[in-house]
Design a protein around this motif. Sequence first.
Motif, PDB file in Angstrom:
ATOM      1  N   PRO A 206       0.828  -1.224   0.000  1.00 61.73           N
ATOM      2  CA  PRO A 206       0.000   0.000   0.000  1.00 61.73           C
ATOM      3  C   PRO A 206       0.858   1.268   0.000  1.00 61.73           C
ATOM      4  CG  PRO A 206      -0.037  -1.048   2.152  1.00 61.73           C
ATOM      5  CD  PRO A 206       0.677  -1.978   1.244  1.00 61.73           C
ATOM      6  N   CYS A 207       2.093   1.163   0.397  1.00 60.60           N
ATOM      7  CA  CYS A 207       2.969   2.346   0.468  1.00 60.60           C
ATOM      8  C   CYS A 207       3.202   2.947  -0.926  1.00 60.60           C
ATOM      9  CB  CYS A 207       4.306   1.998   1.100  1.00 60.60           C
ATOM     10  SG  CYS A 207       4.163   1.269   2.716  1.00 60.60           S
ATOM     11  N   CYS A 210       0.340   5.233  -1.474  1.00 60.71           N
ATOM     12  CA  CYS A 210      -0.167   5.919  -0.276  1.00 60.71           C
ATOM     13  C   CYS A 210      -0.072   7.446  -0.432  1.00 60.71           C
ATOM     14  CB  CYS A 210       0.629   5.466   0.935  1.00 60.71           C
ATOM     15  SG  CYS A 210       0.098   6.289   2.428  1.00 60.71           S
ATOM     16  N   VAL A 212      -0.052   9.665   1.882  1.00 59.75           N
ATOM     17  CA  VAL A 212       0.731  10.323   2.953  1.00 59.75           C
ATOM     18  C   VAL A 212       2.145   9.715   3.084  1.00 59.75           C
ATOM     19  CG1 VAL A 212      -1.236  11.121   4.325  1.00 59.75           C
ATOM     20  CG2 VAL A 212      -0.359   8.801   4.665  1.00 59.75           C
ATOM     21  N   GLU A 213       2.545   9.041   2.030  1.00 59.68           N
ATOM     22  CA  GLU A 213       3.846   8.330   2.080  1.00 59.68           C
ATOM     23  C   GLU A 213       5.010   9.268   2.416  1.00 59.68           C
ATOM     24  OE1 GLU A 213       7.583   6.812   0.603  1.00 59.68           O
ATOM     25  OE2 GLU A 213       6.468   8.290  -0.567  1.00 59.68           O
ATOM     26  N   CYS A 216       5.185   9.815   6.103  1.00 57.40           N
ATOM     27  CA  CYS A 216       5.262   8.593   6.925  1.00 57.40           C
ATOM     28  C   CYS A 216       6.688   8.345   7.433  1.00 57.40           C
ATOM     29  CB  CYS A 216       4.787   7.413   6.081  1.00 57.40           C
ATOM     30  SG  CYS A 216       4.718   5.894   7.033  1.00 57.40           S
ATOM     31  N   PRO A 225       1.312   9.573  10.360  1.00 56.48           N
ATOM     32  CA  PRO A 225       1.487   8.258   9.694  1.00 56.48           C
ATOM     33  C   PRO A 225       2.834   7.594  10.001  1.00 56.48           C
ATOM     34  CG  PRO A 225       1.642  10.024   8.091  1.00 56.48           C
ATOM     35  CD  PRO A 225       1.234  10.687   9.398  1.00 56.48           C
ATOM     36  N   SER A 226       2.729   6.316  10.302  1.00 59.08           N
ATOM     37  CA  SER A 226       3.949   5.522  10.588  1.00 59.08           C
ATOM     38  C   SER A 226       3.644   4.047  10.286  1.00 59.08           C
ATOM     39  CB  SER A 226       4.345   5.682  12.055  1.00 59.08           C
ATOM     40  OG  SER A 226       5.231   4.640  12.409  1.00 59.08           O
ATOM     41  N   PRO A 227       4.605   3.306   9.743  1.00 60.88           N
ATOM     42  CA  PRO A 227       4.362   1.870   9.486  1.00 60.88           C
ATOM     43  C   PRO A 227       4.069   1.093  10.772  1.00 60.88           C
ATOM     44  CG  PRO A 227       6.384   2.604   8.431  1.00 60.88           C
ATOM     45  CD  PRO A 227       5.944   3.718   9.326  1.00 60.88           C
ATOM     46  N   CYS A 230       0.030   1.438  11.135  1.00 52.90           N
ATOM     47  CA  CYS A 230      -0.671   1.627   9.865  1.00 52.90           C
ATOM     48  C   CYS A 230      -1.600   0.445   9.594  1.00 52.90           C
ATOM     49  CB  CYS A 230       0.343   1.794   8.733  1.00 52.90           C
ATOM     50  SG  CYS A 230      -0.426   1.867   7.118  1.00 52.90           S
ATOM     51  N   LEU A 232      -3.328  -0.100   6.907  1.00 51.64           N
ATOM     52  CA  LEU A 232      -3.128  -0.592   5.523  1.00 51.64           C
ATOM     53  C   LEU A 232      -2.007  -1.646   5.479  1.00 51.64           C
ATOM     54  CD1 LEU A 232      -3.364   2.821   3.634  1.00 51.64           C
ATOM     55  CD2 LEU A 232      -5.007   0.957   3.494  1.00 51.64           C
ATOM     56  N   ILE A 233      -0.948  -1.347   6.193  1.00 49.64           N
ATOM     57  CA  ILE A 233       0.191  -2.282   6.236  1.00 49.64           C
ATOM     58  C   ILE A 233      -0.236  -3.583   6.927  1.00 49.64           C
ATOM     59  CG2 ILE A 233       2.397  -2.697   7.454  1.00 49.64           C
ATOM     60  CD1 ILE A 233       2.950  -1.241   4.947  1.00 49.64           C
TER      61      ILE A 233
END
Length: 246
Positions: A206-207, A210, A212-213, A216, A225-227, A230, A232-233
């Motif tokens: 998804p990155c 994304c 807001v990549e 992030c 945002p942060s992995p 997240c 989505l991740i």
Amino acid sequence: MVKKEIDPETASQIKKELAELRTQLEIQKKTKKKQAKSKQVKPKKKPAKSKQVKPKKKPTKAQLEKAKKIAKAEREKAKKEAQAEKEKAEAEAKAKKEAAERTHEDDLEEQFSDEQIRNFQIEKMDMDKLTNKVCEIIADYEDNGMLQSDLWKKLKLNSRDGSRLALRLERRGLITREKILKKGRWTYKLIIEQAPIKLESLIDSPCLTCPVEQKCDFENAYPEPSPLHCQLIEDWVAVDFSKKKK
Ligand code: SF4
């Protein structure tokens, strides 16, 4: 009485014979003296008086204590010697076992420094590509690992280059090597530690799409945002994992 004249030649002859007779007589006298001396018997030594046996005294307390201490010290010494013998035998057995289990890689590890192994290069080969390829092949065998000789055959490498390559990967933490006995010979099984990331596995990430990549970051605190938080991740990893299980 008429003195008879003797001619000088006869007189000289008589003198000569008389002189010889005197010499022989002297020799005979000396020989007899020697024989008489040798026949004289030397007086025998008087035999030594036999020693009188004194009655044994009872040992004193101090003597008994001393004897005990000596016996104890002897026992300690024997114990130490037995222990040393045992340790020596164990060390010899260990050395014998190590010699029997010694492989070509063990010799290489002694010959080359850590740096030489980590930076090992095969002529005219892209080592990064080769490393990725090797890791991909080994990763297919998962935790069972792969015999290094099978890998060398697959890559058409000689055992010297192959062994050094395996050492390089191990030093970089990408694989582990496990010593095993195969057909009466000691060799290594290679097990993957860090599987290389395959491009296909990132395609659905998804990155990549994304919005807001750019913002992030692992350091960000929620709600930034942060992995690490997240959704989505999390969803993507869950789907990818379930696919692998099938
Ligand atoms: S981790 Fe989540 S928020 Fe960060 S870029 Fe990837 S999808 Fe976007």
